[in-house]
Design a protein around this motif. Structure first.
Motif, PDB file in Angstrom:
ATOM      1  N   GLY A 253      41.424  38.219  72.615  1.00 57.76           N
ATOM      2  CA  GLY A 253      41.893  36.844  72.637  1.00 57.76           C
ATOM      3  C   GLY A 253      43.401  36.737  72.733  1.00 57.76           C
ATOM      4  N   SER A 254      43.873  35.498  72.825  1.00 59.42           N
ATOM      5  CA  SER A 254      45.310  35.201  72.878  1.00 59.42           C
ATOM      6  C   SER A 254      45.701  34.379  71.665  1.00 59.42           C
ATOM      7  CB  SER A 254      45.658  34.426  74.153  1.00 59.42           C
ATOM      8  OG  SER A 254      45.478  35.237  75.295  1.00 59.42           O
ATOM      9  N   PHE A 255      46.968  34.559  71.231  1.00 64.59           N
ATOM     10  CA  PHE A 255      47.426  33.934  69.993  1.00 64.59           C
ATOM     11  C   PHE A 255      48.843  33.404  70.160  1.00 64.59           C
ATOM     12  CE2 PHE A 255      44.186  36.964  68.969  1.00 64.59           C
ATOM     13  CZ  PHE A 255      43.463  36.403  67.931  1.00 64.59           C
ATOM     14  N   LEU A 256      49.118  32.332  69.449  1.00 69.87           N
ATOM     15  CA  LEU A 256      50.463  31.787  69.325  1.00 69.87           C
ATOM     16  C   LEU A 256      50.818  31.783  67.844  1.00 69.87           C
ATOM     17  CD1 LEU A 256      53.057  30.315  70.003  1.00 69.87           C
ATOM     18  CD2 LEU A 256      51.745  28.189  70.253  1.00 69.87           C
ATOM     19  N   ASN A 257      51.817  32.611  67.485  1.00 71.14           N
ATOM     20  CA  ASN A 257      52.201  32.757  66.076  1.00 71.14           C
ATOM     21  C   ASN A 257      50.980  33.001  65.191  1.00 71.14           C
ATOM     22  OD1 ASN A 257      54.859  32.356  66.845  1.00 71.14           O
ATOM     23  ND2 ASN A 257      54.885  30.201  66.277  1.00 71.14           N
ATOM     24  N   ASN A 258      50.133  33.939  65.642  1.00 69.62           N
ATOM     25  CA  ASN A 258      48.947  34.400  64.911  1.00 69.62           C
ATOM     26  C   ASN A 258      47.821  33.377  64.844  1.00 69.62           C
ATOM     27  OD1 ASN A 258      50.066  36.985  64.259  1.00 69.62           O
ATOM     28  ND2 ASN A 258      51.263  36.005  62.626  1.00 69.62           N
ATOM     29  N   ARG A 259      47.941  32.283  65.602  1.00 66.31           N
ATOM     30  CA  ARG A 259      46.857  31.296  65.668  1.00 66.31           C
ATOM     31  C   ARG A 259      46.167  31.408  67.023  1.00 66.31           C
ATOM     32  NH1 ARG A 259      46.738  26.412  67.988  1.00 66.31           N
ATOM     33  NH2 ARG A 259      49.013  26.421  68.306  1.00 66.31           N
ATOM     34  N   ARG A 260      44.851  31.506  67.007  1.00 72.32           N
ATOM     35  CA  ARG A 260      44.086  31.667  68.253  1.00 72.32           C
ATOM     36  C   ARG A 260      44.294  30.452  69.158  1.00 72.32           C
ATOM     37  NH1 ARG A 260      39.427  34.868  69.383  1.00 72.32           N
ATOM     38  NH2 ARG A 260      39.076  34.737  71.636  1.00 72.32           N
ATOM     39  N   ILE A 261      44.513  30.690  70.428  1.00 76.95           N
ATOM     40  CA  ILE A 261      44.740  29.601  71.373  1.00 76.95           C
ATOM     41  C   ILE A 261      43.694  29.640  72.482  1.00 76.95           C
ATOM     42  CG2 ILE A 261      47.203  29.295  70.952  1.00 76.95           C
ATOM     43  CD1 ILE A 261      47.786  31.115  73.329  1.00 76.95           C
ATOM     44  N   ARG A 262      43.474  28.443  73.085  1.00 73.55           N
ATOM     45  CA  ARG A 262      42.569  28.298  74.221  1.00 73.55           C
ATOM     46  C   ARG A 262      43.231  27.400  75.260  1.00 73.55           C
ATOM     47  NH1 ARG A 262      38.398  31.516  74.907  1.00 73.55           N
ATOM     48  NH2 ARG A 262      37.252  29.845  75.974  1.00 73.55           N
ATOM     49  N   VAL A 263      42.781  27.590  76.512  1.00 76.99           N
ATOM     50  CA  VAL A 263      43.260  26.703  77.570  1.00 76.99           C
ATOM     51  C   VAL A 263      42.749  25.288  77.309  1.00 76.99           C
ATOM     52  CG1 VAL A 263      43.426  28.537  79.298  1.00 76.99           C
ATOM     53  CG2 VAL A 263      41.267  27.296  79.007  1.00 76.99           C
ATOM     54  N   SER A 264      43.331  24.316  78.003  1.00 76.54           N
ATOM     55  CA  SER A 264      42.972  22.919  77.764  1.00 76.54           C
ATOM     56  C   SER A 264      41.529  22.647  78.202  1.00 76.54           C
ATOM     57  CB  SER A 264      43.918  21.981  78.522  1.00 76.54           C
ATOM     58  OG  SER A 264      43.565  21.905  79.893  1.00 76.54           O
ATOM     59  N   GLY A 265      40.999  21.537  77.725  1.00 82.79           N
ATOM     60  CA  GLY A 265      39.645  21.151  78.094  1.00 82.79           C
ATOM     61  C   GLY A 265      39.584  20.085  79.166  1.00 82.79           C
ATOM     62  N   HIS A 266      40.694  19.835  79.851  1.00 82.93           N
ATOM     63  CA  HIS A 266      40.721  18.788  80.877  1.00 82.93           C
ATOM     64  C   HIS A 266      39.770  19.112  82.016  1.00 82.93           C
ATOM     65  CE1 HIS A 266      44.944  17.143  79.620  1.00 82.93           C
ATOM     66  NE2 HIS A 266      43.997  16.889  78.750  1.00 82.93           N
ATOM     67  N   ILE A 267      39.100  18.076  82.518  1.00 82.02           N
ATOM     68  CA  ILE A 267      38.091  18.286  83.548  1.00 82.02           C
ATOM     69  C   ILE A 267      38.402  17.552  84.847  1.00 82.02           C
ATOM     70  CG2 ILE A 267      36.283  18.665  81.823  1.00 82.02           C
ATOM     71  CD1 ILE A 267      35.317  15.825  82.315  1.00 82.02           C
ATOM     72  N   VAL A 268      39.435  16.722  84.869  1.00 82.09           N
ATOM     73  CA  VAL A 268      39.781  15.951  86.064  1.00 82.09           C
ATOM     74  C   VAL A 268      41.143  16.390  86.561  1.00 82.09           C
ATOM     75  CG1 VAL A 268      40.140  13.656  87.024  1.00 82.09           C
ATOM     76  CG2 VAL A 268      38.433  13.985  85.226  1.00 82.09           C
ATOM     77  N   PHE A 269      41.181  16.929  87.775  1.00 86.01           N
ATOM     78  CA  PHE A 269      42.433  17.463  88.301  1.00 86.01           C
ATOM     79  C   PHE A 269      43.489  16.382  88.498  1.00 86.01           C
ATOM     80  CE2 PHE A 269      45.098  19.091  91.869  1.00 86.01           C
ATOM     81  CZ  PHE A 269      45.699  20.124  91.161  1.00 86.01           C
ATOM     82  N   SER A 270      43.075  15.182  88.812  1.00 90.66           N
ATOM     83  CA  SER A 270      44.044  14.105  89.025  1.00 90.66           C
ATOM     84  C   SER A 270      44.776  13.735  87.743  1.00 90.66           C
ATOM     85  CB  SER A 270      43.348  12.871  89.609  1.00 90.66           C
ATOM     86  OG  SER A 270      42.335  12.409  88.737  1.00 90.66           O
ATOM     87  N   ASP A 271      44.255  14.162  86.585  1.00 83.66           N
ATOM     88  CA  ASP A 271      44.925  13.919  85.306  1.00 83.66           C
ATOM     89  C   ASP A 271      45.659  15.153  84.790  1.00 83.66           C
ATOM     90  OD1 ASP A 271      43.965  11.320  85.213  1.00 83.66           O
ATOM     91  OD2 ASP A 271      42.143  11.885  84.134  1.00 83.66           O
ATOM     92  N   ALA A 272      45.730  16.197  85.605  1.00 83.23           N
ATOM     93  CA  ALA A 272      46.249  17.482  85.137  1.00 83.23           C
ATOM     94  C   ALA A 272      47.769  17.569  85.251  1.00 83.23           C
ATOM     95  CB  ALA A 272      45.610  18.614  85.931  1.00 83.23           C
TER      96      ALA A 272
END
Length: 258
Positions: free
Chosen positions: A132-151
């Protein structure tokens, strides 16, 4: 934390301390624009030496590359460290606070782990393959956005020698783009969901290697412009959260790829 990742973190923080010191001196002495690049280059050199010292003391038999100018990862056997003390050198030189230290470890041709450290914000992004990936020891995930026009998309293109890209970039169909001047931070921001995607070409391989594992271990997708896994060779990349990736890649091919 794995011992090798711990050494990478130690090396990145050591470089970050150097950059913070040089940054403070830059503000205090008010260096002329004519000599500012030389000052930034000196900061780069000292920060690089600091990171290399940490790594070489811990693993004297490992190979350390400073320029990341590798062509075929499969040609490297054993452990290969890629050190970039400042990704965002122009930003650093002008006091624009978006730059990072990146340290990558490659094992037998595969990116094994990465550390991206933002010394301005004291933000430490880490990733190890399969963990996994972490930011300052906190697990991170990519965003949950589903509409490209709002990206919100990070822009890693060099428009200096390509005005055609500059004219076309607004047509890719996302909400807005941000050019922050640091590829590794751009990809790290995709990994933690601050950006929904990132794209660019002509990018240094060491920056791609550093950011790619952060994104993939955070659940994101990465390919070159044509959907292949040859982005290190082509030095072009599309990285994004999965739900918008297909539209993102389609629009890049439709409007930008010639």
């Amino acid at each position: 934390m794995h011992p090798m990742l711990n050494i990478a973190v130690k090396a990145a923080r050591r470089s970050g301390t150097v950059l913070n010191r040089f940054s403070l001196d830059l503000e205090r002495v008010n260096i002329s624009r004519q000599s500012i690049r030389g000052y930034a280059d000196e900061a780069y050199r000292v920060a690089e030496e600091s990171a290399i010292d940490v790594i070489s003391r811990a693993y004297p038999d490992h190979i350390i590359s400073m320029d990341g100018n590798f062509v075929d990862l499969n040609a490297h056997k054993g452990f290969l460290w890629i050190v970039c003390p400042i990704d965002g050198l122009v930003n650093f030189a002008y006091g624009f606070p978006f730059y990072a230290v990146s340290i990558v470890l490659i094992q037998n041709g595969r990116v094994l782990q990465s550390v991206v450290y933002d010394p301005v914000r004291n933000e430490l992004f880490t990733s190890r393959r399969g963990s996994g990936s972490f930011l300052n020891n906190r697990r991170i995930r990519v965003s949950g956005h589903i509409v490209f026009s709002d990206a919100l998309i990070g822009d890693g293109f060099d428009y200096i020698n390509n005005n055609d890209f500059l004219c076309k970039k607004s047509t890719i169909g996302c909400l807005s783009t941000r050019k922050i001047g640091s590829v590794t931070l751009g990809l790290a921001y995709v990994a933690c969901g601050r950006l929904d995607g990132f794209y660019g070409n002509g990018i240094d391989r060491n920056h791609l290697a550093a950011g790619s594992i952060l994104v993939s271990e955070a659940g994101g997708l990465i390919t070159d412009f044509y959907g292949d896994q040859r982005w290190l060779e082509s030095k072009e990349i599309i990285a994004a959260t999965p739900k918008i990736f297909t539209t993102f890649k389609s629009n890049v091919n439709k409007f930008l790829v010639v």
